[in-house]
Design a protein around this motif. Structure first.
Motif, short mmCIF file in Angstrom:
data_model
loop_
_atom_site.label_atom_id
_atom_site.label_comp_id
_atom_site.label_asym_id
_atom_site.label_seq_id
_atom_site.Cartn_x
_atom_site.Cartn_y
_atom_site.Cartn_z
N TYR A 291 0.86 -1.18 0.00
CA TYR A 291 0.00 0.00 0.00
C TYR A 291 0.89 1.23 0.00
O TYR A 291 1.79 1.36 0.85
CB TYR A 291 -0.90 0.02 1.24
N VAL A 292 0.68 2.11 -0.95
CA VAL A 292 1.46 3.35 -1.03
C VAL A 292 0.53 4.51 -0.70
O VAL A 292 -0.51 4.70 -1.35
CB VAL A 292 2.08 3.54 -2.42
N TYR A 293 0.90 5.26 0.33
CA TYR A 293 0.12 6.41 0.77
C TYR A 293 0.89 7.69 0.47
O TYR A 293 2.11 7.69 0.33
CB TYR A 293 -0.14 6.34 2.28
N GLN A 294 0.15 8.79 0.41
CA GLN A 294 0.78 10.11 0.35
C GLN A 294 0.36 10.86 1.61
O GLN A 294 -0.82 11.05 1.87
CB GLN A 294 0.35 10.87 -0.90
N GLU A 295 1.36 11.27 2.40
CA GLU A 295 1.10 11.85 3.72
C GLU A 295 1.22 13.37 3.67
O GLU A 295 2.20 13.92 3.18
CB GLU A 295 2.07 11.29 4.75
N TYR A 296 0.21 14.03 4.21
CA TYR A 296 0.19 15.48 4.32
C TYR A 296 0.32 15.87 5.79
O TYR A 296 -0.57 15.59 6.60
CB TYR A 296 -1.10 16.05 3.73
N PRO A 297 1.43 16.53 6.17
CA PRO A 297 1.69 16.79 7.59
C PRO A 297 1.13 18.11 8.12
O PRO A 297 1.21 18.35 9.33
CB PRO A 297 3.22 16.80 7.65
N ASP A 298 0.60 18.97 7.25
CA ASP A 298 0.04 20.24 7.71
C ASP A 298 -1.48 20.11 7.78
O ASP A 298 -2.19 20.31 6.80
CB ASP A 298 0.44 21.37 6.77
N VAL A 299 -1.97 19.76 8.96
CA VAL A 299 -3.41 19.61 9.20
C VAL A 299 -3.80 20.57 10.31
O VAL A 299 -3.17 20.60 11.37
CB VAL A 299 -3.77 18.16 9.60
N ARG A 300 -4.85 21.34 10.08
CA ARG A 300 -5.22 22.39 11.03
C ARG A 300 -6.63 22.16 11.58
O ARG A 300 -7.51 21.68 10.87
CB ARG A 300 -5.10 23.77 10.37
N PHE A 301 -6.77 22.53 12.83
CA PHE A 301 -8.04 22.38 13.54
C PHE A 301 -8.99 23.48 13.09
O PHE A 301 -8.69 24.67 13.19
CB PHE A 301 -7.76 22.47 15.04
N PHE B 47 -11.30 19.38 10.47
CA PHE B 47 -9.92 19.81 10.27
C PHE B 47 -9.76 20.16 8.79
O PHE B 47 -10.67 19.96 7.99
CB PHE B 47 -8.95 18.71 10.69
N ARG B 48 -8.60 20.67 8.44
CA ARG B 48 -8.33 20.96 7.04
C ARG B 48 -6.89 20.57 6.72
O ARG B 48 -5.98 20.83 7.51
CB ARG B 48 -8.55 22.44 6.72
N VAL B 49 -6.72 19.96 5.55
CA VAL B 49 -5.37 19.60 5.11
C VAL B 49 -4.85 20.70 4.19
O VAL B 49 -5.57 21.21 3.32
CB VAL B 49 -5.35 18.22 4.41
N TYR B 50 -3.60 21.09 4.44
CA TYR B 50 -2.95 22.14 3.67
C TYR B 50 -1.80 21.55 2.86
O TYR B 50 -1.21 20.52 3.22
CB TYR B 50 -2.40 23.23 4.60
N SER B 51 -1.47 22.23 1.76
CA SER B 51 -0.36 21.81 0.89
C SER B 51 0.47 23.03 0.52
O SER B 51 0.11 24.18 0.86
CB SER B 51 -0.92 21.17 -0.38
N ASP B 52 1.56 22.78 -0.17
CA ASP B 52 2.31 23.92 -0.71
C ASP B 52 1.56 24.48 -1.92
O ASP B 52 0.48 23.98 -2.29
CB ASP B 52 3.75 23.54 -1.04
N SER B 53 2.11 25.49 -2.55
CA SER B 53 1.40 26.17 -3.65
C SER B 53 1.18 25.27 -4.86
O SER B 53 0.32 25.55 -5.70
CB SER B 53 2.17 27.41 -4.07
N LEU B 54 1.95 24.16 -4.93
CA LEU B 54 1.81 23.22 -6.05
C LEU B 54 0.88 22.05 -5.71
O LEU B 54 0.69 21.15 -6.54
CB LEU B 54 3.18 22.69 -6.46
N GLY B 55 0.35 22.04 -4.51
CA GLY B 55 -0.54 20.96 -4.10
C GLY B 55 0.17 19.78 -3.48
O GLY B 55 -0.46 18.75 -3.21
N ASN B 56 1.47 19.91 -3.23
CA ASN B 56 2.25 18.81 -2.67
C ASN B 56 2.27 18.87 -1.14
O ASN B 56 2.10 19.94 -0.55
CB ASN B 56 3.68 18.87 -3.20
N PRO B 57 2.51 17.73 -0.50
CA PRO B 57 2.63 17.72 0.96
C PRO B 57 3.77 18.63 1.41
O PRO B 57 4.81 18.72 0.76
CB PRO B 57 2.95 16.26 1.29
N ALA B 58 3.55 19.29 2.53
CA ALA B 58 4.58 20.20 3.06
C ALA B 58 4.38 20.36 4.55
O ALA B 58 3.25 20.33 5.04
CB ALA B 58 4.50 21.56 2.37
N GLU B 59 5.48 20.51 5.27
CA GLU B 59 5.40 20.85 6.68
C GLU B 59 4.72 22.20 6.83
O GLU B 59 4.64 22.99 5.89
CB GLU B 59 6.79 20.87 7.31
N TYR B 60 4.23 22.48 8.04
CA TYR B 60 3.51 23.72 8.26
C TYR B 60 4.30 24.94 7.80
O TYR B 60 5.49 25.08 8.05
CB TYR B 60 3.17 23.89 9.74
#
Length: 716
Positions: free
Chosen positions: A186-196, A226-239
């Protein structure tokens, strides 16, 4: 064995109709062949590739692993996440204080800039699934010793996972299925910037709390956002303050159509663990050792916690998440034992085992393949019982019961670094321990844990043979005459791990001599050494159990070639389908399939924190101000039942109607079917769900968070 699943699929044409519609946690790549026809006959209006596809967006792209053990779903094109209140509870608690008590008062971000970053919280989207069974099993052979076999498989799994590029947040996980007869990547894509984003007060999101947990009828608004955030290109990014709301591949439309008995309902999520093929010896171990240790020890610990929580708002906030986590499976264990007894599961398992033994012994080839499965299991479970009882009581009491031993034991890494003489690594380790200390002491009350430590030492000594005592018991006996209270009092008076100031002062000038003399550290080391010893003593029997289970499950498939077997849950995405349905709990007790806001008012008890009703909710009820969220009969529906097959990990899963729209949020199972992880009972097993209309009503009418409603795709 390597062609295990392919043989299964070959049977579909002849035996697909034998599958009971409301039982099973099904793998998504095979629903087109296994399930879709039955699902459509039940009312589903979608094709299989609308649910799961690797070529285009589908419903699976809106379902995420939320945090470490829950499910969530994307409900807007701006990455808005809906999950359970109890799934978001630890995050809500981490943001709460006496000054800003979001647990008690709720929270709603008025605009994007008010959404609160939540370090450590992430979501994972499923990218793809790949069958790697042949590659894994080609590396082993039936003559291998079990330990060598396991090591070889582990090395292959590491190699497979290592081939997935470590870019764009991709996280590979290879899981065994059918007790190690099949393997999938199983291959996942993890998004670490999640906001309350928002949550109702606990008086709504946790209404009924422990009393109503696992019970029906239920009246709980168990949701958070909650809401998941990404960088300007839609990729996972730290806060980063420059991150933007993620644009998902797919989001679920939200239905206001309501529900009726017989309506189609499917749930996608990440069920954690089931053991439907467990043998009678394994069930006895679960009931008499694992569940009993959990029940007995947690009851003692929770009474101590609750007394201190009721006496102090600060302690109540500190221990809210801990208490909820502990209580959840304390009550589950009680219900599971009751259900397994009431449903005569042991007797049924023994009948199956007798049938299996008879089938095996009728054929020499079968005896060669599967003959050792059940004898191996019986002997292994029997031989490991004393050590396993000690291990479970040790874990429940002195590892996860009292908090100070485990916290102090983590300083062993500091001791190892100081011995190594690596000054650079020492600085890094000290800094990490400072961070750990800040987090630990934020939610820690030493006087509470002192009482717990005394009680945990006592219960372990009462239940377990002294041959499995950690060495700290010798110290207590010789220095304190066996007086646990006196030992605990001195430990908390002296230990650097019992006080934040002492702890931080120690890290400013770490001393190996001082660390080794510390009572909490030496006690923690003693407990963990004993735990590792118990694990080592059980190791061979653990290997034998794994081998026996693998052979037994493979043999069951061979014995019943016309039966479609679904794999046990293992925290991978699964689909379960069924219907909205009421049930008969017992003789003359018939439960309706839904509850209403009227039931909340009937349960109100202002003197009991579990059943306090917010004033504004009472006002909305009295004026019947439900807006477009009312049912066609004019009432405000709160919770409803379906006969879907779920377990822990499914919390927060979307309940989806025949049109592919979200109409509920799964959050619990019913008390009468707590045996469900081992034995599914279709007449009794029910999933308890929050009606999505109640969720929207709370967001809109109660909280006034209309901006969130406007994000969603609402289907009238």
């Amino acid at each position: 064995m390597k062609k295990f699943l392919f043989t299964l699929l070959a049977l579909l044409v002849t035996c697909g109709n034998l599958v009971k519609a409301d039982e099973g946690m099904w793998m998504l790549p095979y629903i087109k062949d296994l399930n879709i026809k039955t699902m459509q006959e039940m009312g589903l209006k979608l094709d299989a590739d609308k649910i799961y596809s690797i070529n285009h967006s589908s419903i699976k792209d809106a379902v995420v692993i939320f945090g470490r053990g829950c499910t969530g779903e994307i409900i807007s094109d701006q990455g808005l996440i809906l999950t359970n209140h109890h799934c978001g509870y630890s995050s809500i608690q981490s943001h709460s204080s006496v000054e800003h008590n979001y647990l008690e008062n709720g929270f709603w971000a008025e605009q994007l800039s008010d959404e609160i970053p939540t370090p450590g919280l992430s979501v994972k989207f499923l990218n793809r699934i790949e069958d790697v069974t042949d590659r894994v099993l080609d590396a082993v052979n039936p003559d291998m010793q079990e330990e060598k076999r396991e090591h070889k498989i582990d090395s292959v799994l590491i190699a497979i996972a290592g081939e997935v590029p470590d870019t764009l947040g991709y996280v590979p996980v290879v899981k065994p299925f059918y007790s190690g007869n099949s393997f999938y990547l199983y291959v996942y894509q993890e998004y670490p910037d999640v906001r309350f984003v928002g949550a109702p007060p606990s008086s709504i999101g946790k209404f009924g709390a422990d009393t109503d947990n696992w019970m029906w009828p239920r009246h709980t608004g168990d949701f958070s956002m909650f809401r998941v955030y990404s960088d300007s290109l839609g990729n996972p990014a730290e806060y980063s303050e420059h991150n933007i709301p993620m644009k998902p591949k797919y989001h679920l439309p939200v239905s206001l159509k309501g529900n009726q008995p017989g309506d189609f309902a499917m749930i996608l999520g990440f069920p954690g663990s089931t053991d439907r093929y467990l043998t009678s010896w394994g069930i006895e171990e679960r009931m008499d050792i694992i569940n009993m240790a959990r029940i007995q020890v947690r009851e003692i610990k929770q009474k101590i916690w609750l007394k201190d929580m009721q006496a102090s708002e600060k302690v109540r906030i500190q221990y809210a998440t801990k208490y909820a986590h502990s209580s959840n499976y304390y009550k589950n264990s009680i219900g599971m034992n009751m259900g397994l007894n009431n449903l005569h599961v042991l007797q049924k398992k023994r009948e199956l085992e007798n049938k299996f033994t008879f089938w095996v012994n009728r054929n020499e080839e079968r005896k060669e393949k599967y003959g050792e499965a059940l004898p191996l299991l019986e002997e292994a479970y029997t031989r490991r019982a004393p050590q396993n009882k000690a291990r479970n009581y040790l874990r429940e009491s002195l590892i996860s019961g009292t908090e100070i031993y485990l916290f102090a034991y983590r300083a062993k890494r500091l001791a190892d670094v100081m011995l190594s003489g690596n000054d650079e690594l020492l600085k890094i380790t000290v800094e990490r321990m400072r961070e750990d200390g800040e987090a630990f002491f934020k939610d820690y009350n030493p006087s509470t844990d002192q009482k717990v430590l005394e009680a945990m030492l006592k219960v372990y000594a009462q239940e377990i043979s002294n041959s499995y005592y950690p060495s700290v018991y010798r110290e207590i006996k010789s220095k304190y005459k066996g007086n646990y209270a006196k030992y605990a009092a001195k430990l908390f008076r002296k230990s650097i791990f019992a006080d934040k100031d002492r702890y931080m002062a120690f890290l400013n000038k770490p001393s190996l001599k001082l660390l080794k003399k510390d009572m909490a550290f030496s006690g923690g080391v003693s407990v963990m050494n004993e735990y590792r010893l118990l694990v080592d003593l059980m190791r061979q029997q653990d290997f034998n159990i794994e081998k026996g289970k693998r052979l037994f499950e493979a043999g069951l498939h061979a014995m019943e070639p016309n039966k479609v077997f679904y794999p046990d849950a293992n925290f991978t995405m699964r689909l379960t389908y069924g219907q909205v349905e009421d049930y008969m709990a017992r003789d003359a007790v018939h439960y309706l399939y839904y509850t209403t806001l009227e039931g909340v008012m009937e349960k109100e008890d202002p003197d009991n924190w579990e059943f306090v009703v917010p004033q504004k909710l009472k006002e909305l009820y009295l004026t019947r101000d439900y807006g477009r969220y009312a049912d066609k009969d004019g009432t405000m529906h709160v919770n409803f039942l379906t006969n879907n097959d779920i377990t822990g990990g499914n919390s927060g899963s979307p309940v989806i109607n025949a049109d592919g729209e979200l109409f509920g949020l799964a959050f619990d199972g019913n008390w009468e079917a707590m045996s469900g992880d081992i034995a599914f009972e279709p007449e009794l097993q029910r999933t308890i769900n929050v009606d999505i209309r109640y969720v929207l009503f709370i967001i809109d009418k109660y909280a006034g968070a209309e901006r969130l409603i406007n994000e969603m795709t609402i289907v009238q």
